[in-house]
Scaffold this active site. Sequence first.
Site, PDB file in Angstrom:
ATOM      1  N   ASP A   1       0.772  -1.025  -0.056  1.00 45.13           N
ATOM      2  CA  ASP A   1       0.038  -0.064  -0.005  1.00 45.13           C
ATOM      3  C   ASP A   1       0.980   1.073   0.058  1.00 45.13           C
ATOM      4  OD1 ASP A   1      -2.594   1.405   1.772  1.00 45.13           O
ATOM      5  OD2 ASP A   1      -2.292   0.999  -0.402  1.00 45.13           O
TER       6      ASP A   1
ATOM      7  N   HIS B   1      -0.551   6.902  -4.904  1.00 43.14           N
ATOM      8  CA  HIS B   1      -0.484   7.097  -6.516  1.00 43.14           C
ATOM      9  C   HIS B   1       0.641   7.569  -7.084  1.00 43.14           C
ATOM     10  CE1 HIS B   1      -4.498   5.989  -6.127  1.00 43.14           C
ATOM     11  NE2 HIS B   1      -4.758   5.686  -7.235  1.00 43.14           N
TER      12      HIS B   1
END
Length: 121
Positions: free
Chosen positions: A50, A53
């Site tokens: 995780d 972007h």
Amino acid sequence: MGSVTNAKGLRFAVVVARFNEIITNPLLEGALQTFKQYSVKEEDITIRGDTTHYDAVANSAASGVLNAGLSSGVPCIFGVLTCDSMEQAINRAGGKSGNKGSEAALTAIEMASLFEHHLKK
């Protein structure tokens, strides 16, 4: 496969984005295969997921990796793809350009081995 690939006693951490798993999963697999090829034990690999972007990755990750390496004295490898297209990403995740995950893993092995077995005396 020279002496700078001696992974005995070394531990590695891999950070993998969950965003764009079509790309990040092959990169992770390439890295894990390379670690296995160089006899890195599974318990010596930590995988963390995780990241955010493109802009945050491209701008902050390089700075964070550099800072982590400088402040800890532990080699940190920047294996982030910054691509302009999905085609470029696919090519770098096991396509025409090879697997950059595998290349990052080998670089990590070489740098950790060099640091641990050759520079720490």
